[in-house]
Write a protein that holds these residues in place. Structure first.
Motif, PDB file in Angstrom:
ATOM      1  N   THR A 110       0.838  -1.199   0.000  1.00 46.26           N
ATOM      2  CA  THR A 110       0.000   0.000   0.000  1.00 46.26           C
ATOM      3  C   THR A 110       0.873   1.249   0.000  1.00 46.26           C
ATOM      4  O   THR A 110       0.593   2.221  -0.711  1.00 46.26           O
ATOM      5  CB  THR A 110      -0.924   0.003   1.229  1.00 46.26           C
ATOM      6  OG1 THR A 110      -1.727  -1.180   1.223  1.00 46.26           O
ATOM      7  CG2 THR A 110      -1.837   1.226   1.228  1.00 46.26           C
ATOM      8  N   VAL A 111       1.943   1.223   0.777  1.00 44.84           N
ATOM      9  CA  VAL A 111       2.890   2.334   0.796  1.00 44.84           C
ATOM     10  C   VAL A 111       3.560   2.469  -0.569  1.00 44.84           C
ATOM     11  O   VAL A 111       3.710   3.571  -1.105  1.00 44.84           O
ATOM     12  CB  VAL A 111       3.942   2.149   1.905  1.00 44.84           C
ATOM     13  CG1 VAL A 111       5.031   3.226   1.804  1.00 44.84           C
ATOM     14  CG2 VAL A 111       3.286   2.192   3.280  1.00 44.84           C
ATOM     15  N   THR A 165       5.077  -1.703   9.557  1.00 50.14           N
ATOM     16  CA  THR A 165       4.661  -2.706  10.538  1.00 50.14           C
ATOM     17  C   THR A 165       3.168  -2.600  10.820  1.00 50.14           C
ATOM     18  O   THR A 165       2.531  -1.581  10.534  1.00 50.14           O
ATOM     19  CB  THR A 165       5.418  -2.547  11.876  1.00 50.14           C
ATOM     20  OG1 THR A 165       5.035  -1.305  12.487  1.00 50.14           O
ATOM     21  CG2 THR A 165       6.922  -2.575  11.673  1.00 50.14           C
ATOM     22  N   ALA A 166       2.638  -3.667  11.394  1.00 50.06           N
ATOM     23  CA  ALA A 166       1.251  -3.699  11.874  1.00 50.06           C
ATOM     24  C   ALA A 166       1.180  -4.823  12.909  1.00 50.06           C
ATOM     25  O   ALA A 166       2.039  -5.708  12.932  1.00 50.06           O
ATOM     26  CB  ALA A 166       0.271  -3.950  10.736  1.00 50.06           C
ATOM     27  N   SER A 167       0.157  -4.792  13.731  1.00 51.13           N
ATOM     28  CA  SER A 167       0.019  -5.855  14.730  1.00 51.13           C
ATOM     29  C   SER A 167      -0.211  -7.192  14.032  1.00 51.13           C
ATOM     30  O   SER A 167      -0.709  -7.245  12.900  1.00 51.13           O
ATOM     31  CB  SER A 167      -1.161  -5.553  15.659  1.00 51.13           C
ATOM     32  OG  SER A 167      -2.387  -5.675  14.954  1.00 51.13           O
ATOM     33  N   VAL A 168       0.143  -8.257  14.708  1.00 51.45           N
ATOM     34  CA  VAL A 168      -0.006  -9.593  14.119  1.00 51.45           C
ATOM     35  C   VAL A 168      -1.460  -9.871  13.766  1.00 51.45           C
ATOM     36  O   VAL A 168      -1.760 -10.406  12.683  1.00 51.45           O
ATOM     37  CB  VAL A 168       0.538 -10.676  15.076  1.00 51.45           C
ATOM     38  CG1 VAL A 168       0.190 -12.067  14.565  1.00 51.45           C
ATOM     39  CG2 VAL A 168       2.048 -10.544  15.231  1.00 51.45           C
ATOM     40  N   LEU A 208      -3.893   1.608  11.670  1.00 54.70           N
ATOM     41  CA  LEU A 208      -5.119   2.408  11.665  1.00 54.70           C
ATOM     42  C   LEU A 208      -5.591   2.612  10.223  1.00 54.70           C
ATOM     43  O   LEU A 208      -5.572   1.679   9.449  1.00 54.70           O
ATOM     44  CB  LEU A 208      -4.866   3.739  12.380  1.00 54.70           C
ATOM     45  CG  LEU A 208      -4.522   3.625  13.881  1.00 54.70           C
ATOM     46  CD1 LEU A 208      -4.263   4.998  14.471  1.00 54.70           C
ATOM     47  CD2 LEU A 208      -5.632   2.917  14.647  1.00 54.70           C
ATOM     48  N   ASP A 209      -5.988   3.841   9.865  1.00 51.01           N
ATOM     49  CA  ASP A 209      -6.545   4.063   8.535  1.00 51.01           C
ATOM     50  C   ASP A 209      -5.482   4.571   7.551  1.00 51.01           C
ATOM     51  O   ASP A 209      -4.344   4.858   7.921  1.00 51.01           O
ATOM     52  CB  ASP A 209      -7.727   5.034   8.589  1.00 51.01           C
ATOM     53  CG  ASP A 209      -7.354   6.387   9.201  1.00 51.01           C
ATOM     54  OD1 ASP A 209      -6.158   6.735   9.191  1.00 51.01           O
ATOM     55  OD2 ASP A 209      -8.261   7.088   9.689  1.00 51.01           O
ATOM     56  N   LEU A 210      -5.905   4.681   6.287  1.00 47.38           N
ATOM     57  CA  LEU A 210      -4.971   5.090   5.232  1.00 47.38           C
ATOM     58  C   LEU A 210      -4.511   6.529   5.407  1.00 47.38           C
ATOM     59  O   LEU A 210      -3.371   6.858   5.066  1.00 47.38           O
ATOM     60  CB  LEU A 210      -5.624   4.920   3.858  1.00 47.38           C
ATOM     61  CG  LEU A 210      -5.805   3.487   3.358  1.00 47.38           C
ATOM     62  CD1 LEU A 210      -6.512   3.488   2.016  1.00 47.38           C
ATOM     63  CD2 LEU A 210      -4.467   2.768   3.243  1.00 47.38           C
ATOM     64  N   THR A 211      -5.380   7.374   5.940  1.00 53.33           N
ATOM     65  CA  THR A 211      -4.986   8.770   6.140  1.00 53.33           C
ATOM     66  C   THR A 211      -3.763   8.857   7.048  1.00 53.33           C
ATOM     67  O   THR A 211      -2.798   9.575   6.759  1.00 53.33           O
ATOM     68  CB  THR A 211      -6.149   9.577   6.751  1.00 53.33           C
ATOM     69  OG1 THR A 211      -7.262   9.551   5.846  1.00 53.33           O
ATOM     70  CG2 THR A 211      -5.736  11.027   6.991  1.00 53.33           C
ATOM     71  N   TRP A 212      -3.797   8.109   8.136  1.00 51.72           N
ATOM     72  CA  TRP A 212      -2.675   8.116   9.076  1.00 51.72           C
ATOM     73  C   TRP A 212      -1.428   7.521   8.433  1.00 51.72           C
ATOM     74  O   TRP A 212      -0.315   8.006   8.609  1.00 51.72           O
ATOM     75  CB  TRP A 212      -3.050   7.349  10.336  1.00 51.72           C
ATOM     76  CG  TRP A 212      -2.039   7.453  11.440  1.00 51.72           C
ATOM     77  CD1 TRP A 212      -1.488   8.597  11.951  1.00 51.72           C
ATOM     78  CD2 TRP A 212      -1.435   6.380  12.155  1.00 51.72           C
ATOM     79  NE1 TRP A 212      -0.594   8.299  12.949  1.00 51.72           N
ATOM     80  CE2 TRP A 212      -0.542   6.944  13.098  1.00 51.72           C
ATOM     81  CE3 TRP A 212      -1.568   4.992  12.107  1.00 51.72           C
ATOM     82  CZ2 TRP A 212       0.222   6.165  13.968  1.00 51.72           C
ATOM     83  CZ3 TRP A 212      -0.830   4.223  12.979  1.00 51.72           C
ATOM     84  CH2 TRP A 212       0.058   4.806  13.886  1.00 51.72           C
ATOM     85  N   LEU A 213      -1.634   6.463   7.661  1.00 50.90           N
ATOM     86  CA  LEU A 213      -0.505   5.826   6.972  1.00 50.90           C
ATOM     87  C   LEU A 213       0.157   6.817   6.020  1.00 50.90           C
ATOM     88  O   LEU A 213       1.388   6.980   6.029  1.00 50.90           O
ATOM     89  CB  LEU A 213      -0.989   4.597   6.202  1.00 50.90           C
ATOM     90  CG  LEU A 213       0.049   3.878   5.341  1.00 50.90           C
ATOM     91  CD1 LEU A 213       1.125   3.234   6.203  1.00 50.90           C
ATOM     92  CD2 LEU A 213      -0.622   2.831   4.453  1.00 50.90           C
ATOM     93  N   TYR A 214      -0.650   7.476   5.186  1.00 45.75           N
ATOM     94  CA  TYR A 214      -0.097   8.409   4.199  1.00 45.75           C
ATOM     95  C   TYR A 214       0.571   9.606   4.866  1.00 45.75           C
ATOM     96  O   TYR A 214       1.568  10.132   4.339  1.00 45.75           O
ATOM     97  CB  TYR A 214      -1.197   8.876   3.249  1.00 45.75           C
ATOM     98  CG  TYR A 214      -1.784   7.787   2.380  1.00 45.75           C
ATOM     99  CD1 TYR A 214      -1.079   6.609   2.117  1.00 45.75           C
ATOM    100  CD2 TYR A 214      -3.057   7.918   1.812  1.00 45.75           C
ATOM    101  CE1 TYR A 214      -1.618   5.604   1.330  1.00 45.75           C
ATOM    102  CE2 TYR A 214      -3.599   6.925   1.011  1.00 45.75           C
ATOM    103  CZ  TYR A 214      -2.882   5.775   0.774  1.00 45.75           C
ATOM    104  OH  TYR A 214      -3.415   4.787  -0.017  1.00 45.75           O
TER     105      TYR A 214
END
Length: 199
Positions: A16-17, A134-137, A180-186
């Motif tokens: 996604t990144v 990263t993300a939780s398992v 969390l959501d894509l907004t936070w990721l971006y």
């Protein structure tokens, strides 16, 4: 030209990144795409895979049975290591060739290398910096179950076969948390682009 390694385990959201960076106009070299080409009909990885694993991982038409190959490789650490030795050597050589070509062409701005096995291949030493997603398992398991239809046990086996996030964080220059959501990721990605002066 800065070369930035982008990595993350299965279900972390690394792709996604990578897609976001491409949409923003950055050059991304995709290790998985190189790997798929290497194992496609006529690809350079097929003969060594046949010699190493036998005809059982090939279909009747001579093409690689990717599910059978994955099942065999992920059944043991030794099997995974043997497959990685074959494919990763090809991926590394092709990556180096593409980077050299970009340099010769006078490419400006960062180039990203999207590689799930970046640290396992020891390629961090060839990067100017490394970004880890990263993300939780549980988040990763949920994503992969929806995406690939694999069982929880199959996904856990694949997660366990990879270097842990704790180990990767020690090698990474920056960590992007994708729970969390894509907004936070971006927003995290944009902040890192500001750091490298390319927002």
């Amino acid at each position: 030209m800065k070369v930035i390694g982008l990595t993350g385990g299965i279900g972390s959201g690394k792709s996604t990144v990578s897609e976001y960076l491409i949409k923003k106009g950055y050059t991304v070299i995709d290790a998985d795409a190189i790997s798929r080409a290497a194992t496609a009909p006529g690809g350079p990885a097929l003969k060594p895979i046949l010699l190493e694993f036998g005809a059982g991982v090939f279909k009747d038409d001579g093409t690689l049975d990717r599910k059978a190959m994955a099942d065999m490789a992920f059944a043991s650490r030794e099997g995974r290591r043997r497959l990685e030795d074959i494919v990763c050597t090809i991926v590394k050589d092709e990556f180096m060739a593409q980077v050299e070509h970009l340099r010769e062409e006078g490419h400006e701005g960062p180039v990203f290398f999207d590689a799930p096995l970046l640290f396992e291949m020891g390629l961090e030493k060839d990067m100017d910096e490394c970004w880890l997603v990263t993300a939780s398992v549980e988040t990763r398991i949920s994503r992969v179950m929806k995406r690939d239809g694999l069982s929880r046990e199959e996904i856990l086996r694949r997660i366990d076969s990879q270097m842990s996030d704790d180990e990767k964080e020690k090698l990474a220059d920056h960590v992007i948390t994708n729970s969390l959501d894509l907004t936070w990721l971006y927003e995290q990605v944009d902040a890192l682009l500001c750091i490298v002066g390319e927002a």
